[in-house]
Design a protein around this motif. Structure first.
Motif, PDB file in Angstrom:
ATOM      1  N   ARG A 198       0.954  -1.019  -0.015  1.00 49.71           N
ATOM      2  CA  ARG A 198      -0.091   0.119   0.144  1.00 49.71           C
ATOM      3  C   ARG A 198       0.924   1.348   0.123  1.00 49.71           C
ATOM      4  N   PRO A 199       0.732   2.186  -0.952  1.00 48.09           N
ATOM      5  CA  PRO A 199      -0.571   2.235  -2.095  1.00 48.09           C
ATOM      6  C   PRO A 199      -0.306   1.429  -3.289  1.00 48.09           C
ATOM      7  N   GLY A 200       1.016   0.683  -3.308  1.00 44.31           N
ATOM      8  CA  GLY A 200       1.307  -0.084  -4.500  1.00 44.31           C
ATOM      9  C   GLY A 200       2.084   0.613  -5.486  1.00 44.31           C
ATOM     10  N   LEU A 201       3.022  -0.291  -6.409  1.00 48.73           N
ATOM     11  CA  LEU A 201       3.946   0.432  -7.133  1.00 48.73           C
ATOM     12  C   LEU A 201       3.027   1.322  -8.352  1.00 48.73           C
ATOM     13  N   ASP A 202       2.105   0.730  -8.756  1.00 45.67           N
ATOM     14  CA  ASP A 202       1.298   1.671  -9.841  1.00 45.67           C
ATOM     15  C   ASP A 202       1.101   3.075  -9.441  1.00 45.67           C
ATOM     16  N   ILE A 203       0.617   3.276  -8.269  1.00 45.01           N
ATOM     17  CA  ILE A 203       0.387   4.603  -7.689  1.00 45.01           C
ATOM     18  C   ILE A 203       1.714   5.510  -7.651  1.00 45.01           C
ATOM     19  N   LEU A 204       2.671   4.660  -6.921  1.00 44.21           N
ATOM     20  CA  LEU A 204       3.932   5.444  -6.933  1.00 44.21           C
ATOM     21  C   LEU A 204       4.660   5.766  -8.071  1.00 44.21           C
TER      22      LEU A 204
END
Length: 376
Positions: A67-73
């Motif tokens: 969380r929040p995860g790699l896509d968001i970062l």
């Protein structure tokens, strides 16, 4: 990353220095507040910057991956932008968190299989994908993926664990060196010394990683259940071998006394959840000893939080008021206590720097450690 040593303390291995990263400079010795999921619990960034003056904070790869995860970062451009923090960040590789999931993980040569503590979903960390994950997070200083044995591990277990950690380090370095940062600022990789409480394994580990010629080195697997004097012995063993011109980071340590003793032995960087975790539970670190602010004795004590009168973040709160907040279950109480403790830790390392540079560190440290663990 660049590290410049400024001064050495007489009759000690303590030294002051300056780490320079693309996000700013870090005077050493330094304490790094722990922002596991991109947040130092209960403390906002204005307080971290203006009141506590944290030069660098720590995030955790395991938690940020979930969380929040790699896509968001990756979508926002890395952790610095996601949390609106323009100063340096260090990320732990997640090795310790995987270690702490003993019942829900399986270690193999290829990596670690584990289940999320959040929803039980299955995941896999390898040296290669942990490097990729930390590229996406974008911290200035990142850690190699390692296995952290418990403090009471047998010699056979510790040796097998070190074999795995050294194999993983070579793979981490290869992946790190063949990839590039994603967001236009430099990243540096720190290998981690393991070896549990066994001097020969610690020497072997320190010699192994010293040959890798990285910009800094971490000491892991301590403060995990072993006695403090054993921890100090392991630090001494390792620091006799690690390059003196590179910064040394003692991971997850510890009490104010631990920090001063480790500085005396040549450590430059520290992190620990203790200031905020203990603060949330009403334990305050002060220059005269430890206060349990929930005790009735503080109910009508209108003096400042630190008995010496020193103020680390704010001058306005009394011990009586802070106790009232805890008794009333008011959320401001844990916030103030956490801020005070972080301010104290940052004051402690700042004072250590000053004492190293003016040549009085050893005398100052010996006098202070006698008081730090007293229960007031």
């Amino acid at each position: 990353m660049q590290f410049d040593i400024k001064s050495f303390a007489p009759n000690s291995n303590a030294r002051s220095g300056l780490i320079t990263t693309d996000h700013g400079q870090i005077p050493t010795p330094i304490f790094m507040p722990v922002g596991t999921v991109g947040s130092v619990k209960g403390i906002n960034h204005r307080e971290l910057e203006n009141d506590i003056d944290a030069k660098i904070i720590l995030g955790n790869t395991y938690h940020l991956y979930l969380r929040p995860g790699l896509d968001i970062l990756k979508g926002v451009g890395g952790l610095h932008k996601f949390i609106s923090w323009d100063r340096p960040i260090l990320t732990d590789s997640g090795g310790y968190q995987v270690f702490s999931l003993a019942a829900n993980r399986k270690l193999k040569n290829e990596g670690a299989y584990f289940r999320s503590h959040i929803d039980g979903s299955k995941h896999f960390f390898s040296p290669e994908n942990v490097m990729d994950i930390q590229r996406v997070i974008g911290a200035d200083i990142i850690m190699a993926f390692d296995e952290c044995p418990p403090g009471d591990a047998t010699y056979e277990y510790a040796k097998k664990s070190l074999d795995l950690t050294e194999n993983w380090l070579d793979r981490c370095i290869k992946r790190f060196d063949e990839t590039d940062p994603l967001y236009g600022h430099a990243q540096t990789l720190f290998p981690i010394v393991q070896g549990c409480v066994y001097p020969d394994l610690r020497r072997r580990a320190a010699e192994f990683i010293s040959k890798k010629d990285r910009d800094g080195y971490a000491i892991g697997g301590l403060s995990v259940g072993e006695p403090a004097d054993v921890m100090y012995e392991m630090v001494e063993v390792v620091n006799e071998i690690l390059p003196k011109e590179k910064p040394r980071y003692l991971m997850g340590v510890g009490t104010p006394e631990n920090i001063l003793e480790a500085i005396d032995r040549g450590v430059d960087m520290f992190d620990c959840v203790m200031p905020t975790r203990n603060g949330r539970n009403g334990m305050l670190f002060t220059s005269e000893g430890i206060i349990n602010i929930k005790n009735k004795k503080w109910a009508d004590d209108f003096g400042p939080i630190d008995p010496s009168g020193l103020t680390f973040v704010d001058t306005r709160y009394s011990r009586a008021y802070l106790r009232h907040l805890f008794v009333a279950n008011e959320m401001l109480g844990p916030q103030i206590a956490s801020m005070h403790n972080l301010g104290f830790y940052l004051w402690l390392v700042s004072e250590a720097r000053k004492k190293i540079e003016n040549g009085t560190f050893k005398v100052w440290k010996e006098a202070l450690v006698k008081k730090l663990s007293i229960r007031l």
